[in-house]
Structure formats: structure tokens, C-alpha cells
Write an enzyme that holds these catalytic residues in place. Structure first.
Site, mmCIF file in Angstrom:
data_model
loop_
_atom_site.group_PDB
_atom_site.id
_atom_site.type_symbol
_atom_site.label_atom_id
_atom_site.label_comp_id
_atom_site.label_asym_id
_atom_site.label_seq_id
_atom_site.Cartn_x
_atom_site.Cartn_y
_atom_site.Cartn_z
ATOM 1 N N HIS A 34 0.826 -1.211 0.000
ATOM 2 C CA HIS A 34 0.000 0.000 0.000
ATOM 3 C C HIS A 34 0.862 1.264 0.000
ATOM 4 O O HIS A 34 0.445 2.304 0.488
ATOM 5 C CB HIS A 34 -0.986 -0.007 1.178
ATOM 6 C CG HIS A 34 -2.092 -1.008 0.974
ATOM 7 N ND1 HIS A 34 -3.313 -0.678 0.448
ATOM 8 C CD2 HIS A 34 -2.133 -2.340 1.203
ATOM 9 C CE1 HIS A 34 -4.068 -1.771 0.372
ATOM 10 N NE2 HIS A 34 -3.366 -2.796 0.821
ATOM 11 N N ASP A 36 2.509 1.989 -3.086
ATOM 12 C CA ASP A 36 2.656 2.422 -4.494
ATOM 13 C C ASP A 36 1.790 3.628 -4.826
ATOM 14 O O ASP A 36 2.253 4.589 -5.440
ATOM 15 C CB ASP A 36 2.448 1.257 -5.490
ATOM 16 C CG ASP A 36 1.091 0.592 -5.455
ATOM 17 O OD1 ASP A 36 0.285 0.873 -4.530
ATOM 18 O OD2 ASP A 36 0.819 -0.232 -6.370
ATOM 19 N N LEU A 125 -2.225 -12.486 -6.385
ATOM 20 C CA LEU A 125 -0.987 -12.663 -7.158
ATOM 21 C C LEU A 125 -1.058 -11.950 -8.510
ATOM 22 O O LEU A 125 -0.294 -12.229 -9.423
ATOM 23 C CB LEU A 125 -0.669 -14.158 -7.336
ATOM 24 C CG LEU A 125 -0.495 -14.926 -6.021
ATOM 25 C CD1 LEU A 125 -0.195 -16.387 -6.284
ATOM 26 C CD2 LEU A 125 0.604 -14.316 -5.165
ATOM 27 N N SER A 126 -2.007 -11.030 -8.621
ATOM 28 C CA SER A 126 -2.090 -10.131 -9.780
ATOM 29 C C SER A 126 -2.356 -10.812 -11.107
ATOM 30 O O SER A 126 -1.709 -10.529 -12.125
ATOM 31 C CB SER A 126 -0.804 -9.291 -9.907
ATOM 32 O OG SER A 126 -0.713 -8.450 -8.825
ATOM 33 N N ASP A 172 1.714 -3.686 -9.616
ATOM 34 C CA ASP A 172 1.460 -5.001 -10.215
ATOM 35 C C ASP A 172 1.755 -5.005 -11.713
ATOM 36 O O ASP A 172 2.356 -5.935 -12.245
ATOM 37 C CB ASP A 172 -0.004 -5.418 -9.997
ATOM 38 C CG ASP A 172 -0.396 -5.369 -8.538
ATOM 39 O OD1 ASP A 172 0.511 -5.328 -7.682
ATOM 40 O OD2 ASP A 172 -1.601 -5.364 -8.248
ATOM 41 N N TYR A 221 -10.044 -1.402 0.055
ATOM 42 C CA TYR A 221 -8.810 -0.898 -0.574
ATOM 43 C C TYR A 221 -8.964 0.600 -0.868
ATOM 44 O O TYR A 221 -8.103 1.411 -0.521
ATOM 45 C CB TYR A 221 -8.555 -1.677 -1.867
ATOM 46 C CG TYR A 221 -7.286 -1.299 -2.579
ATOM 47 C CD1 TYR A 221 -6.123 -2.035 -2.393
ATOM 48 C CD2 TYR A 221 -7.238 -0.199 -3.434
ATOM 49 C CE1 TYR A 221 -4.938 -1.684 -3.043
ATOM 50 C CE2 TYR A 221 -6.066 0.162 -4.077
ATOM 51 C CZ TYR A 221 -4.930 -0.588 -3.884
ATOM 52 O OH TYR A 221 -3.759 -0.235 -4.521
HETATM 53 C C1 GLA Z 1 -2.958 -4.368 -4.951
HETATM 54 C C2 GLA Z 1 -2.832 -3.181 -5.902
HETATM 55 C C3 GLA Z 1 -1.407 -2.610 -5.896
HETATM 56 C C4 GLA Z 1 -0.922 -2.345 -4.477
HETATM 57 C C5 GLA Z 1 -1.186 -3.548 -3.569
HETATM 58 C C6 GLA Z 1 -0.890 -3.252 -2.123
HETATM 59 O O1 GLA Z 1 -2.181 -5.431 -5.411
HETATM 60 O O2 GLA Z 1 -3.172 -3.571 -7.212
HETATM 61 O O3 GLA Z 1 -1.368 -1.450 -6.687
HETATM 62 O O4 GLA Z 1 -1.493 -1.172 -3.969
HETATM 63 O O5 GLA Z 1 -2.532 -3.990 -3.648
HETATM 64 O O6 GLA Z 1 0.460 -3.039 -1.930
#
Ligand code: GLA
Length: 388
Positions: A34, A36, A125-126, A172, A221
Site C-alpha cells: 500500500h 505504491d 498474485l495479480s 502489479d 482498498y
Molecule cells: C494491490 C494493488 C497494488 C498495491 C497492492 C498493495 O495489489 O493492485 O497497486 O497497492 O494492492 O500493496
């Protein structure tokens, strides 16, 4: 090596061989959570789980797409008409990134494409960033758009912010586009400069997916992001990147106690990321483990994005490792996965501890993934496409 099923599915659907291919990985964040969207520092690495896309350009402006994971769902839309939301969740990522590519003024024509992915979904995991980056990478290469990896990442993030309504930062997408093999990447989210950080060979990288059902993750978020922005604006700053703990203490009575803790996490986390990168580079793994666990406690107590299940995995693993490794919530939180770095010799004791205790305590089974830091986006023309 592109998945052979992907190519044969394309050939079957479009009666020709695909001309182009691209591949983009999922990621795990090692430290820097959190930070970025506060223009701070992050230290993620890409995983060997990836999204692959094959495609061929079309003469007209139609995009036709399939996903191997959802063979009964298909996408077809015209780039010259207003692009509405899709019936399918995956289709929205495709549409979202194409809107952003068109907003650049790119002179795009259509594409026939097929997607596949082995990035676990809904586990932090994006998988969505991997999908965005792989698709933009394919169009970028096929149409010679000359976008840099940073521009590709920014377009993926804009698609999330504008079309998917997730106010995420750029971590990500940037790690998915720009990762280097065998390394983590220290990213300064203010100017997007990056530096590869070598992970010592004897350390194993584990991702433990809690399989905790993620609820309200997006709205929570966005609320965390709002809290950070409130504190920055009280300090007269654009973001918390420029703030110090001394600045924050000065406004202790002005902002709410909760907002104070949110900002404290971000300010201290930025320092931890820089320290952790330094500790890894100098092979000071003990210091690195301490910072990783402190980062978890900060997410648990101050930023409050962990849940009992992920805190539970962290406790189980930290006890099993007894100081010879560390573990923390990774990603956006509210469930999802935990990341662990430990000596390779201790991997089995971590796996055993989680298998013996997690289900008993939380009624859930965890997936344990042993990961390799992988490289980022690759996109190219397919050679020998006949028969391959
Ligand atoms: C998610 C968001 C990222 C980042 C993380 C927390 O993955 O997509 O941009 O903010 O949460 O670090």
C-alpha cells in the site's frame, strides 16, 4: 515456450496460425504494501505463473477473443464503436486496456486472439495485471506502437482505475512488464525508476494462498487510499511519500487516530523497503527477516488489511521457522496470500506446519506454491508458425 493448447485452440477457432505471442507474469510483493499509490517504494518479484496470449492482426477494427479458462465465453467488439462493459469478468480487462490504447490516439486495427493463464485467481498474485500487460504487449508488438514497459504498465493501471473501478497503484503492472529473472525489483513509484535486487541463492520463495474468501476487498482498498490522501492533504503534501514520522506527529490531534495509524504504516513501510533492499543486497538475511515481519505487524495493527486466516498462517510459519525466515501478508489484503522467504532447507518444515495446523485452526486448506523469481513481459512474432 507458448502453451501448445493455446495455439491449437486458436487454429481451430480462426482457421489459421497465430502471427504473434506475448506472455506476462503474475507477481508476489516481497515488501512495500500500500505504498505504491502513495508514490513510495515497493519490492515485488514476478512469478513463473503467467498469462499467455496468441493473436493475429485483422484488416478491420474488430477484436475477437477467447480464453482457454472460459471456453464457452467469447468476446467480439468493434474498436470504432463505443466500448461498453463485457458480459464476462475477463472481457472487461480486454476492453479496459483497449480503451486506454485508443485514448493514446493509437491507430489500431482489430485482432483475433486467445488467452490462457496459470496465475491463481483471487489470491492476490495479480492475475489481472498479468492479463492487462500481456494484451497490451501483444498489441504493442503487433502494431509497432513502440510503448516502453513503463508506458504499458501505466495503461494497465489506467484500465483498472477508469474501467474496472479499482483505484490501484502501478506496482502489479510494472513488475509484470519490467521484471528481471532471478531478482526482485525495487521500484520508486514516484519516478518509476527501478533497480534489480538479487535474492540470495539459498533463500526459497514461498507463496501460501489462504483461500480465505475475499470480501469487500475493493471497497476497503479504496478506503485505505482515501485515508492516506486525507493525511497527505492535511500535511499540505501531494502524497505521503514526502512525509516523515515527525511531520505526522505534529498533526496527531488533527487527524483521526485511525488515519494516523494508516499514515504511520505507509511512512514506516517506505523506510523498511529501502532497508530490506539493502539487507538483501548485502546478504544480511537476519535483518531482512526482521523487516519482513515488522511489515506484517504494521499491516495487521496499523493498516488493518489482514484477516485471522492470513495472520494465522504468518504465526504458524514464523513459529516453524524460529527466526530462520520470515513471512507476511502480501498484496492488497483482506485474505489472499502470504509470502515467505526462508532457507531452502526449511521449506519442508514450513509446508508440514501449514498442512498440520492451518486447516485445523481455520477450516480452510492453503495452497503452497514454491516460486522462482521470473522475467517480465515478452512479446514477439511467432516463427515457424506453420504446424507449431
Ligand atoms: C494491490 C494493488 C497494488 C498495491 C497492492 C498493495 O495489489 O493492485 O497497486 O497497492 O494492492 O500493496
Amino acid at each position: 515456450m507458448i502453451d501448445a493448447d493455446l495455439v491449437s485452440f486458436f487454429t481451430q477457432k480462426f482457421k489459421s496460425h497465430p502471427e504473434f505471442e506475448s506472455s506476462a507474469p503474475g507477481r508476489v510483493n516481497i515488501i512495500g504494501e500500500h505504498t505504491d499509490y502513495n508514490e513510495g517504494f515497493v519490492l515485488p518479484c514476478a512469478l513463473h505463473y503467467k498469462t499467455e496470449v496468441v493473436g493475429s492482426k485483422r484488416e478491420d477494427t474488430i477484436v475477437n477473443a477467447y480464453s482457454l479458462q472460459y471456453p464457452d465465453q467469447s468476446e467480439s467488439f468493434d474498436l470504432t464503436k463505443p466500448i461498453e462493459h463485457s458480459e464476462w469478468a475477463w472481457g472487461d480487462y480486454l476492453r479496459g486496456v483497449l480503451i486506454e490504447l485508443l485514448n493514446l490516439g493509437s491507430d489500431l486495427r482489430g485482432m483475433d486472439l486467445v488467452i490462457t493463464s496459470d496465475v491463481p485467481q483471487g489470491s492476490g498474485l495479480s492475475s489481472s495485471a498479468a492479463l492487462e500487460v500481456a494484451i497490451i504487449g501483444l498489441f504493442n508488438f503487433a502494431y509497432g506502437l513502440q510503448l516502453s514497459n513503463k508506458q504499458i504498465a501505466r495503461l494497465g493501471q489506467l484500465a483498472e482505475n477508469n474501467f474496472i473501478d479499482c483505484q490501484c497503484g502501478i506496482m502489479d503492472q510494472l513488475i509484470s512488464a519490467d521484471a528481471q529473472a532471478h531478482s526482485a525489483l525495487l521500484i520508486d513509484c514516484k519516478d518509476l525508476s527501478t533497480q534489480a535486487v538479487h535474492i540470495p541463492e539459498h533463500l526459497a520463495l514461498l507463496v501460501i494462498n489462504s483461500n480465505y474468501p475475499r470480501k469487500l476487498a475493493d471497497s476497503e482498498y479504496n478506503q485505505r487510499r482515501d485515508a492516506c490522501e486525507r493525511v497527505a492533504s492535511t500535511l499540505g503534501l501531494k502524497t505521503l511519500r514526502e512525509a516523515s514520522m515527525a511531520d505526522l506527529r505534529r498533526i496527531a490531534g488533527v487527524v483521526s487516530e485511525e488515519d494516523f495509524r494508516r499514515a504511520k504504516h505507509v511512512i514506516t513501510e517506505n523506510l523498511r523497503v529501502l532497508d530490506a533492499a539493502d539487507a538483501l543486497e548485502s546478504n544480511d538475511v537476519k535483518r531482512f527477516f526482521t523487516l519482513m515481519y515488522e511489515a506484517h505487524l504494521s499491516l495487521k495493527n496499523d493498516f488493518e488489511i489482514t484477516v485471522d486466516a492470513t495472520d494465522g498462517i504468518v504465526d504458524i510459519v514464523m513459529t516453524a521457522l524460529n527466526g530462520n525466515g520470515a513471512c507476511r501478508q502480501t498484496g492488497g489484503g483482506f485474505g489472499g496470500a502470504v509470502v515467505c522467504l526462508c532457507d531452502e532447507r526449511d521449506v519442508n518444515s514450513v509446508i508440514e506446519a501449514v498442512q498440520n495446523q492451518y486447516h485445523k485452526q481455520f477450516g480452510l486448506s492453503a495452497d503452497i506454491l514454491i516460486c522462482e523469481p521470473a522475467r517480465g513481459l515478452s512479446a514477439q512474432a511467432r516463427i515457424n508458425s506453420v504446424g507449431s
